[in-house]
Design an enzyme around this catalytic site. Structure first.
Site, PDB file in Angstrom:
ATOM      1  N   ASN A  29     -31.379  33.276  -3.748  1.00 39.98           N
ATOM      2  CA  ASN A  29     -32.237  32.274  -4.386  1.00 39.98           C
ATOM      3  C   ASN A  29     -31.450  31.405  -5.364  1.00 39.98           C
ATOM      4  OD1 ASN A  29     -31.719  34.008  -6.473  1.00 39.98           O
ATOM      5  ND2 ASN A  29     -33.835  34.600  -6.846  1.00 39.98           N
ATOM      6  N   ASP A  86     -23.347  41.136 -16.087  1.00 34.96           N
ATOM      7  CA  ASP A  86     -24.698  41.680 -16.221  1.00 34.96           C
ATOM      8  C   ASP A  86     -24.722  43.195 -16.039  1.00 34.96           C
ATOM      9  OD1 ASP A  86     -24.047  41.508 -13.534  1.00 34.96           O
ATOM     10  OD2 ASP A  86     -25.561  40.012 -13.057  1.00 34.96           O
ATOM     11  N   GLU A 107     -32.325  34.148 -13.090  1.00 32.07           N
ATOM     12  CA  GLU A 107     -33.243  33.892 -11.995  1.00 32.07           C
ATOM     13  C   GLU A 107     -33.806  32.476 -12.090  1.00 32.07           C
ATOM     14  OE1 GLU A 107     -33.195  35.834  -9.704  1.00 32.07           O
ATOM     15  OE2 GLU A 107     -33.700  37.905 -10.151  1.00 32.07           O
ATOM     16  N   HIS A 149     -29.469  32.347  -7.719  1.00 31.83           N
ATOM     17  CA  HIS A 149     -29.245  32.824  -9.087  1.00 31.83           C
ATOM     18  C   HIS A 149     -27.761  33.122  -9.277  1.00 31.83           C
ATOM     19  CE1 HIS A 149     -30.045  37.321  -7.947  1.00 31.83           C
ATOM     20  NE2 HIS A 149     -28.760  37.183  -8.164  1.00 31.83           N
TER      21      HIS A 149
END
Ligand code: GLP
Length: 249
Positions: free
Chosen positions: A136, A67, A143, A138
């Site tokens: 979380n 990313d 996400e 991800h």
């Protein structure tokens, strides 16, 4: 999923570097999927050392990063481009033509995403994909959401991700709100996946990844369906797992 629990971060980093070493030894022109974040930094340090000592040769290796922030120039110290050169590429014998990182500054982002997916395909696919995990759950910048996105795409970052990543920026307002990320589909095409997680703040995400339902709200849960995934954890990140479900290193 195979799960290995190590004593501490140093051991996780060593183990992860050894996995890359065996991959590259067996196939010198391996395609590596690489990750940013603080977790893989120790693994990169080990790889740099191994390269100095000539145990590992990166001259034929190709890399694809997961990313990149959207609209943050490569020269910015917080860009993942900068991160990768600082933490790995500047210190090993890799050919920079073999390094691939999404271009978050591309004028046509859709075309850039398509180009990136095509480049992965042309390389023959990723042999081993290194992953970190967000608090979380991800993976990359996928996400929690309502569906699993397959290809490389532009994503709006979660408030919790912006918060977590603000530790690297002077001001939370400087943290980019969007990023380009490889999609979950590319994970499945990776021949091997190696997920690294350390620290208590990852324990719940790891619990949900291993035992939870496979749902896009827990992006990493999809790894349950991949047939060659290894998860390397320190004790703190493994805190909520049952002992019979992992091996200790
Ligand atoms: C960022 C990256 C992820 C990474 C996550 C966790 O959001 N895009 O790929 O896994 O941070 O980072 P850390 O390893 O610093 O906890």
């Amino acid at each position: 999923m195979r799960i290995i629990v190590c004593e501490n971060y140093e051991e996780v980093s060593k183990k992860a570097a050894q996995m890359i070493l065996s991959q590259v030894t067996l196939k010198p022109n391996s395609v590596l999927g690489l990750a940013t974040g603080s977790t893989p930094v120790g693994m990169y340090k080990n790889l740099i050392q191994m390269n100095k000592e000539r145990y590992i040769d990166f001259s034929e290796v190709k890399t694809f990063n997961l990313d990149e922030y959207y609209n943050l120039p490569r020269t910015n110290e917080e860009s993942y481009y900068h991160f990768m050169y600082e933490n790995l590429f500047n210190h090993i014998n890799i050919n920079s033509e073999n390094v691939n990182i999404p271009n978050g500054m591309a004028e046509d982002i859709e075309a850039e995403c398509a180009r990136y997916d095509e480049a992965i395909k042309e390389s023959g696919g990723i042999d081993i994909q290194v992953l970190g995990i967000g608090n979380n759950a991800h993976i990359r910048f996928n996400e929690p959401t309502v569906n699993f996105e397959k290809g490389t795409h532009l994503v709006e970052l979660d408030e919790s991700t912006i918060q977590a990543n603000s530790r690297f920026f002077d001001d939370i307002d400087d943290v980019p709100k969007k990023a380009i990320t490889m999609g979950v589909g590319a994970i499945f095409k990776s021949k091997k996946i190696m997920l690294l997680a350390c620290g208590e703040n990852k324990a719940e995400a790891i619990y949900n990844t291993v035992y939870g339902k496979v749902i896009p709200e827990v992006p990493a849960s999809i790894l349950q369906f991949h047939n060659d995934t290894i998860i390397i954890l320190d004790k703190a990140a493994a805190k909520l797992l049952k002992k019979e479900d992992y091996k200790t290193a």
